[in-house]
Design a protein around this motif. Structure first.
Motif, PDB file in Angstrom:
ATOM      1  N   ARG A  39      51.026  19.657 -63.493  1.00 40.02           N
ATOM      2  CA  ARG A  39      51.153  18.199 -63.527  1.00 40.02           C
ATOM      3  C   ARG A  39      50.131  17.737 -64.851  1.00 40.02           C
ATOM      4  O   ARG A  39      49.758  16.577 -64.841  1.00 40.02           O
ATOM      5  N   GLY A  40      49.658  18.650 -65.781  1.00 39.80           N
ATOM      6  CA  GLY A  40      48.967  18.228 -66.793  1.00 39.80           C
ATOM      7  C   GLY A  40      47.472  18.057 -66.632  1.00 39.80           C
ATOM      8  O   GLY A  40      46.767  17.862 -67.450  1.00 39.80           O
ATOM      9  N   ARG A  41      46.993  18.621 -65.446  1.00 43.69           N
ATOM     10  CA  ARG A  41      45.750  18.493 -65.209  1.00 43.69           C
ATOM     11  C   ARG A  41      44.944  19.811 -65.415  1.00 43.69           C
ATOM     12  O   ARG A  41      44.345  20.421 -64.454  1.00 43.69           O
ATOM     13  N   ARG A  42      44.913  20.130 -66.672  1.00 44.31           N
ATOM     14  CA  ARG A  42      44.370  21.610 -67.009  1.00 44.31           C
ATOM     15  C   ARG A  42      42.854  21.600 -66.695  1.00 44.31           C
ATOM     16  O   ARG A  42      42.701  22.778 -66.146  1.00 44.31           O
ATOM     17  N   ALA A  43      42.114  20.713 -66.871  1.00 46.27           N
ATOM     18  CA  ALA A  43      40.531  20.827 -66.549  1.00 46.27           C
ATOM     19  C   ALA A  43      40.498  21.135 -65.322  1.00 46.27           C
ATOM     20  O   ALA A  43      39.677  22.181 -65.057  1.00 46.27           O
ATOM     21  N   GLU A  44      41.438  20.338 -64.351  1.00 44.41           N
ATOM     22  CA  GLU A  44      41.116  20.877 -62.818  1.00 44.41           C
ATOM     23  C   GLU A  44      41.484  22.111 -62.627  1.00 44.41           C
ATOM     24  O   GLU A  44      40.895  23.056 -61.759  1.00 44.41           O
ATOM     25  N   ALA A  45      42.669  22.309 -62.973  1.00 40.61           N
ATOM     26  CA  ALA A  45      43.339  23.698 -62.900  1.00 40.61           C
ATOM     27  C   ALA A  45      42.413  24.946 -63.245  1.00 40.61           C
ATOM     28  O   ALA A  45      42.158  25.852 -62.434  1.00 40.61           O
ATOM     29  N   GLU A  46      41.644  24.807 -64.281  1.00 39.24           N
ATOM     30  CA  GLU A  46      40.839  25.815 -64.944  1.00 39.24           C
ATOM     31  C   GLU A  46      39.643  25.898 -63.984  1.00 39.24           C
ATOM     32  O   GLU A  46      39.061  26.954 -63.964  1.00 39.24           O
ATOM     33  N   ALA A  47      39.139  24.829 -63.595  1.00 41.63           N
ATOM     34  CA  ALA A  47      37.999  24.607 -62.754  1.00 41.63           C
ATOM     35  C   ALA A  47      38.190  25.467 -61.393  1.00 41.63           C
ATOM     36  O   ALA A  47      37.563  26.329 -60.877  1.00 41.63           O
TER      37      ALA A  47
END
Length: 462
Positions: free
Chosen positions: A204-212
């Motif tokens: 969904r393009g929420r890379r920062a959340e995914a990496e967290a």
């Protein structure tokens, strides 16, 4: 609350908590589906309702029709709302529906509420697969996925045990009330402990959340390059139906139809069939328990053998074992030998279906695997709907006790033939590079996800 990066090291126990929640969710998914088979004898004995076996079989299929619709809808919206929300809503939905089943005032309302329960149950399996594979230890994904799927026959065992303890004294309604327990026992834990899929966040393009999330749970996001919707996605969608794959695709769908017909037909009608054979209610429910114990053992043992010998050979043997054991159940056997045959039938039904799904996951390249699994399980759901209907028709046909089993012998034999007829991979496809994929691809569509390791190409040839 699950996406805050606290720069802490990976904590495997957190990942195992996710797998545990998925397991117990599937336990009650199995309970809420199989529970109907445990109450069929009581429903048929209700003089006020006056159900015939054919009507009882139809009611047994309504939940499966709901599951088919629920799975399709969940698959359509899961990429938008996320895996976590689908699981939470599904647990709450089917729990409330089970309370409604317990209050049904007529066969028609019971059928309606079973259909509504199926809508919630349908969203559970694909999303639990996705999260299990993503949060399981990386080198044990196959094992953890097989163990998680054992939750279904564990739910069947729970159904039989609860029925033996409560059904005779308290009636059939209490059985459905027990099926509502997840809203109290599982939903609060899921709200507290269940994270969102990192793969979903990344897609969904929420890379920062995914990496967290990945940092918190020790996940490997890879390079994060998801396959986009577009030409490649379209090619993957049509690949199973192209020349070179079409015959296998049709055969996999037919085998899944047979496998799920056996699973839901036997779980719905075995207690009543044994009542017809002269067993009291308690002992007849013991056969349902043995069927699902056999399914648990079969799922674990056959999954391990498939990794060593090959999914095709083991799936054929399992279908044949079901064929022989169901036929022997029609004979005048002693109780001990009959129980053994029932256990083998459980091994050859639930375990076989998991093997078929795994064989599909190995057979197709990554670009078309999701579509192949979707087709296989979609056709299989039609078999799941047909199973209770077939059992009800056989029981009410007056053909004789043995025909209650003969009717299931033929699907088991056909399943073996369909799997055996799956063509070998062509030399061109054997040279196709093996690419590891994100686990969510096969998980979201409801297959049994397997890592594409080099030896999988060896196994698929067997």
């Amino acid at each position: 609350m699950h996406t805050t990066d606290r720069s802490s090291p990976a904590r495997p126990r957190s990942g195992l908590a996710v797998v545990a929640i998925c397991f117990f969710t599937i336990v009650f998914d199995g309970y809420d589906l199989i529970v109907y088979g445990s109450v069929v004898p009581s429903l048929l004995g209700d003089q006020e309702w006056g159900l015939t076996p054919a009507q009882a079989g139809a009611i047994g299929s309504y939940a499966l029709i709901g599951m088919l619709i629920g799975a399709v809808v969940a698959g359509m919206i899961t990429d938008v709302v996320g895996r976590r929300k689908i699981i939470l809503v599904s647990i709450a939905w089917f729990s409330v529906a089970m309370v409604l089943c317990a209050t049904a005032s007529s066969p028609e309302t019971l059928g309606l509420f079973r259909f509504v329960a199926g809508l919630g149950l349908g969203g559970v399996v694909p999303t639990t697969i996705a999260l299990t594979v993503e949060y399981a230890p990386r080198n044990r994904r196959n094992l953890y996925n097989a163990l998680m799927f054992c939750g279904y026959p564990v739910g069947g065992c729970l159904t039989a045990l609860v029925a033996m303890a409560l059904l005779a004294e308290h009636g059939w309604r209490v059985m459905f009330l027990v099926g509502a327990a997840p809203i109290v026992l599982i939903l609060p834990l899921a709200i507290w402990l269940l994270p969102e899929s990192a793969s979903h966040l990344l897609a969904r393009g929420r890379r920062a959340e995914a990496e967290a999330v990945a940092a918190r749970y020790g996940l490997d996001l890879g390079d994060g390059r998801d396959e986009p919707a577009g030409p490649r996605a379209g090619k993957g969608f049509t690949l199973p139906f192209r020349r070179g794959y079409l015959a296998a695709t049709l055969l996999f769908g037919a085998a899944s139809f047979c496998g799920l017909l056996l699973v839901y037909g036997l779980n719905t009608w075995l207690p009543q069939i044994m009542r017809e054979a002269g067993y009291p209610l308690g002992p007849s429910l013991q056969f349902l328990l043995v069927l699902n114990v056999g399914a648990i053992a079969g799922t674990i043992v056959m999954s391990a053998l498939a990794d060593r010998i090959g999914a095709k050979a083991i799936a054929v043997c399992a279908f044949l074992a079901a064929t022989v054991s169901i036929y022997l159940m029609s004979l005048d056997l002693g109780t001990g030998l009959l129980m053994l045959c029932v256990a083998v039938a459980g091994l050859g039904s639930v375990g076989t279906q998991i093997l078929v799904n795994g064989y599909v996951a190995i057979f197709y390249p990554a670009s078309g695997r999701g579509s192949a699994l979707g087709w296989t399980l979609g056709v299989g759901r039609a078999g799941a709907i047909a199973g209770p209907l077939l059992g009800g028709w056989l029981l009410g046909s007056g053909l004789g006790f043995e025909w209650n089993f003969y009717g299931f012998v033929l699907p088991a034999l056909l399943g073996a033939l369909f799997v055996a007829a799956v063509p070998r991979l062509s030399r061109h496809r054997r040279r196709t590079p093996v690419v590891e994929e994100t686990p969510v691809e096969s998980g979201v569509l409801g297959g049994i996800p397997l890592q594409r390791e080099a030896h999988d190409h060896q196994n698929v040839m067997r």
